[in-house]
Design an enzyme around this catalytic site. Structure first.
Site, PDB file in Angstrom:
ATOM      1  N   GLU A  98      -9.805  -3.250   1.828  1.00  0.00           N
ATOM      2  CA  GLU A  98      -8.461  -2.943   0.824  1.00  0.00           C
ATOM      3  C   GLU A  98      -7.251  -3.511   1.133  1.00  0.00           C
ATOM      4  O   GLU A  98      -6.625  -4.252  -0.226  1.00  0.00           O
ATOM      5  CB  GLU A  98      -8.011  -1.559   1.127  1.00  0.00           C
ATOM      6  CG  GLU A  98      -8.720  -0.611   1.681  1.00  0.00           C
ATOM      7  CD  GLU A  98      -8.720   0.283   2.793  1.00  0.00           C
ATOM      8  OE1 GLU A  98      -8.866   0.285   3.767  1.00  0.00           O
ATOM      9  OE2 GLU A  98      -8.343   1.695   2.075  1.00  0.00           O
ATOM     10  N   GLY A 133     -10.075   7.892   9.615  1.00  0.00           N
ATOM     11  CA  GLY A 133     -10.040   9.093   8.496  1.00  0.00           C
ATOM     12  C   GLY A 133     -11.547   8.909   7.416  1.00  0.00           C
ATOM     13  O   GLY A 133     -12.092   7.805   6.918  1.00  0.00           O
ATOM     14  N   HIS A 152      -7.628   6.899   0.395  1.00  0.00           N
ATOM     15  CA  HIS A 152      -8.972   5.863   0.274  1.00  0.00           C
ATOM     16  C   HIS A 152      -9.133   5.204  -1.549  1.00  0.00           C
ATOM     17  O   HIS A 152     -10.067   4.531  -0.535  1.00  0.00           O
ATOM     18  CB  HIS A 152     -10.000   6.087   1.141  1.00  0.00           C
ATOM     19  CG  HIS A 152      -9.876   6.954   2.118  1.00  0.00           C
ATOM     20  ND1 HIS A 152     -10.256   7.654   2.948  1.00  0.00           N
ATOM     21  CD2 HIS A 152      -8.887   6.142   3.440  1.00  0.00           C
ATOM     22  CE1 HIS A 152     -10.479   7.497   4.573  1.00  0.00           C
ATOM     23  NE2 HIS A 152      -9.152   6.817   4.318  1.00  0.00           N
ATOM     24  N   ARG A 177       1.199  -1.022   0.105  1.00  0.00           N
ATOM     25  CA  ARG A 177       0.067  -0.401   0.237  1.00  0.00           C
ATOM     26  C   ARG A 177       0.650   1.053  -0.409  1.00  0.00           C
ATOM     27  O   ARG A 177       1.680   1.276   1.020  1.00  0.00           O
ATOM     28  CB  ARG A 177      -0.777  -0.269   1.566  1.00  0.00           C
ATOM     29  CG  ARG A 177      -2.101   1.335   1.493  1.00  0.00           C
ATOM     30  CD  ARG A 177      -2.485   1.442   2.772  1.00  0.00           C
ATOM     31  NE  ARG A 177      -3.697   1.987   2.411  1.00  0.00           N
ATOM     32  CZ  ARG A 177      -4.355   3.097   3.419  1.00  0.00           C
ATOM     33  NH1 ARG A 177      -4.331   2.114   4.237  1.00  0.00           N
ATOM     34  NH2 ARG A 177      -5.555   3.658   3.084  1.00  0.00           N
TER      35      ARG A 177
HETATM   36  P1  ADP Z   1      -9.504   3.425   9.873  1.00  0.00           P
HETATM   37  O1  ADP Z   1      -9.716   4.139   9.622  1.00  0.00           O
HETATM   38  O2  ADP Z   1      -8.206   3.558  11.132  1.00  0.00           O
HETATM   39  O3  ADP Z   1      -9.248   2.143   9.189  1.00  0.00           O
HETATM   40  P2  ADP Z   1     -12.266   2.574  10.697  1.00  0.00           P
HETATM   41  O4  ADP Z   1     -12.556   2.184   9.620  1.00  0.00           O
HETATM   42  O5  ADP Z   1     -11.598   0.713  11.640  1.00  0.00           O
HETATM   43  O6  ADP Z   1     -10.918   2.891  11.262  1.00  0.00           O
HETATM   44  O7  ADP Z   1     -13.344   3.016  11.652  1.00  0.00           O
HETATM   45  C1  ADP Z   1     -13.064   3.225  13.038  1.00  0.00           C
HETATM   46  C2  ADP Z   1     -14.224   4.058  13.651  1.00  0.00           C
HETATM   47  O8  ADP Z   1     -15.013   3.513  13.350  1.00  0.00           O
HETATM   48  C3  ADP Z   1     -14.057   5.040  14.798  1.00  0.00           C
HETATM   49  O9  ADP Z   1     -14.607   5.949  15.013  1.00  0.00           O
HETATM   50  C4  ADP Z   1     -15.206   3.398  14.979  1.00  0.00           C
HETATM   51  O10 ADP Z   1     -15.613   4.092  16.569  1.00  0.00           O
HETATM   52  C5  ADP Z   1     -15.606   3.473  14.266  1.00  0.00           C
HETATM   53  N1  ADP Z   1     -16.574   2.228  14.592  1.00  0.00           N
HETATM   54  C6  ADP Z   1     -16.653   1.505  14.433  1.00  0.00           C
HETATM   55  N2  ADP Z   1     -17.288   0.005  15.299  1.00  0.00           N
HETATM   56  C7  ADP Z   1     -18.416   1.289  15.224  1.00  0.00           C
HETATM   57  C8  ADP Z   1     -19.770   0.756  15.046  1.00  0.00           C
HETATM   58  N3  ADP Z   1     -20.363  -0.727  16.256  1.00  0.00           N
HETATM   59  N4  ADP Z   1     -20.805   1.736  15.822  1.00  0.00           N
HETATM   60  C9  ADP Z   1     -20.342   3.243  15.284  1.00  0.00           C
HETATM   61  N5  ADP Z   1     -19.267   3.147  15.675  1.00  0.00           N
HETATM   62  C10 ADP Z   1     -18.291   2.083  14.829  1.00  0.00           C
END
Ligand code: ADP
Length: 410
Positions: A392, A215, A184, A95
């Protein structure tokens, strides 16, 4: 064919080993705190199909090279590993955060490609150096195997000039390459390709993909090609995020710098690490907590929740106009995949666009969380609304497979 997917981030190294023939992940892991304060407190979490439970190992990792050495040692380990020799790894997919305007799709890496990537280091100073070190270390430690670069920016390269050019003096674009790039891309591409299939390959399909995680970015895609996206020169532009402010009046930035006596580096940190959810909600940057406090009626959580969902709604309206219509909206990323209440609030009052959410389907169940895709709009909704879990790593593995096996992308 076994393909190793490597994501060498600013202070972490994520990896997955895919068996493409069986279509399964046979081992994966993450090294955290790589290079942080010399990397003395770094650790690895590792899981393979040989073991029941994830294991954790503490080891100093001053740079990503030591992280990659540890990853390879684990993959080969007699007890927990899944290969005997490194030669069993057929190819490595990386990546890479920034491909500038030069890389419009994934490529096989050679010396020329590395040289080009090094030229773009300044566009993503935190991410490009570890990305490139990850490539070089894999080339050295797994000799003779093909390495493929998959760029976060590549999918967005189809944007027209009037969408990607900033109204700064044109020399800034010509001399400094200052323009909107978008990020992304691998995720937006992955979920939009699935959506196009779900729309039965409708020609000129008009899709808005919302990648909402720590993000977040949102993209308008016409006939499989990006026409606009919310992130810019860097991943700071656009939506309000976990710790990033998203778009604000540029003059507000200058005003805060002056009043708070911040230099450019400090202001960069302020906007990237101290703003967004953490800046408004203040308790932390986790959307789950915002959601819970919002439901409990907490004032600041309500403001945060409303700000996040309002901005996304605005982008959907704006991108529907850019697309000249709308066939589907897709939610993905940690928030998009999991939060029914966020999806509902974002789509509220978009009936005039033909968006109707089915509140009986748009609920948080284990099945909805894991299943992909889930159609959350009503049967008669003109615009189909999907929740699609992104992947991804799989997208990187597929590009790598196609380039190595067929010499081109599918
Ligand atoms: P990254 O951008 O680091 O890959 P993710 O796609 O894993 O992050 O998203 C992380 C976000 O998703 C965090 O703000 C987390 O609180 C939110 N999140 C994860 N599970 C839930 C859920 N069940 N309900 C609401 N928000 C969630």
């Amino acid at each position: 064919m076994d393909i190793l997917v490597v994501n060498a981030g600013s202070s972490s190294l994520k990896f997955q080993l895919y068996n493409m023939d069986k279509n399964e992940v046979i081992a994966k892991g993450i090294c955290e705190r790589v290079g942080v304060l010399g990397g003395d407190n770094a650790y690895l979490e590792f899981k393979s199909n040989k073991i029941e439970k994830e294991i954790e190992i503490n080891k100093a990792m001053p740079t990503h090279k030591e992280a990659i050495e540890l990853m390879l040692a684990m993959l080969k380990d007699e007890k927990v590993g899944v290969i005997k020799e490194l030669t069993e790894i057929d190819a490595i997919g990386h990546r890479i955060v920034h491909g500038e305007e030069f890389f419009k799709e994934s490529v096989l890496i050679d010396d020329e490609v590395i040289k080009k990537m090094e030229e773009f280091e300044q566009l993503a100073p935190l991410h490009m150096p570890p990305n490139i070190l990850g490539v070089k270390s894999c080339m050295e430690l797994i000799p003779g195997k093909p390495n493929v670069a998959v760029f976060d920016t590549a999918f967005h390269q189809t944007m027209p000039d009037y969408a990607f050019t900033y109204a700064l003096p044109y020399e800034d674009y010509k001399d400094l390459k200052v323009r909107k790039y978008g990020f992304h891309g691998t995720s937006h591409k992955y979920v939009s390709e699935e959506t196009i299939e779900l729309l039965n390959n409708k020609p000129n399909s008009k899709i808005i993909t919302c990648h909402l995680g720590n993000g977040s970015s949102i993209t308008a895609i016409k006939d499989g090609k990006v026409i606009d996206t919310s992130m810019g020169l860097t991943p700071l532009e656009g939506l309000m995020m976990g710790t990033r402010c998203g778009s604000v009046d540029p003059a507000a930035v200058l005003y805060v710098m002056e009043k708070r006596n911040l230099n450019t580096k400090e202001m960069d940190n302020y906007m990237n690490k101290k703003s967004g959810i953490i800046g408004i909600y203040e308790k932390n940057s986790d959307f789950r907590e915002v959601r819970n406090d919002y439901l409990a009626g907490d004032e600041r959580a309500t403001l945060t929740f409303n700000m996040i969902t309002y901005k996304i709604k605005q982008y959907i309206g704006s991108y529907a106009a850019s697309l000249g219509g709308l066939d589907a909206i897709v939610f993905t990323g940690g928030i998009g995949e999991n939060s029914a209440i966020a999806r509902e609030k974002i789509c509220e009052n978009l009936e005039f666009l033909g968006v109707n959410i089915d509140s009986k389907i748009n609920i948080e169940t284990e099945e909805n969380r894991t299943k992909k895709p889930v159609l959350i709009s009503t049967v008669d909704s003109k615009v189909k609304v999907f929740k699609i879990n992104t992947n991804e790593e799989l997208a990187i593995a597929k590009d790598t497979y196609n380039i190595v096996k067929f010499g081109k992308l599918a």
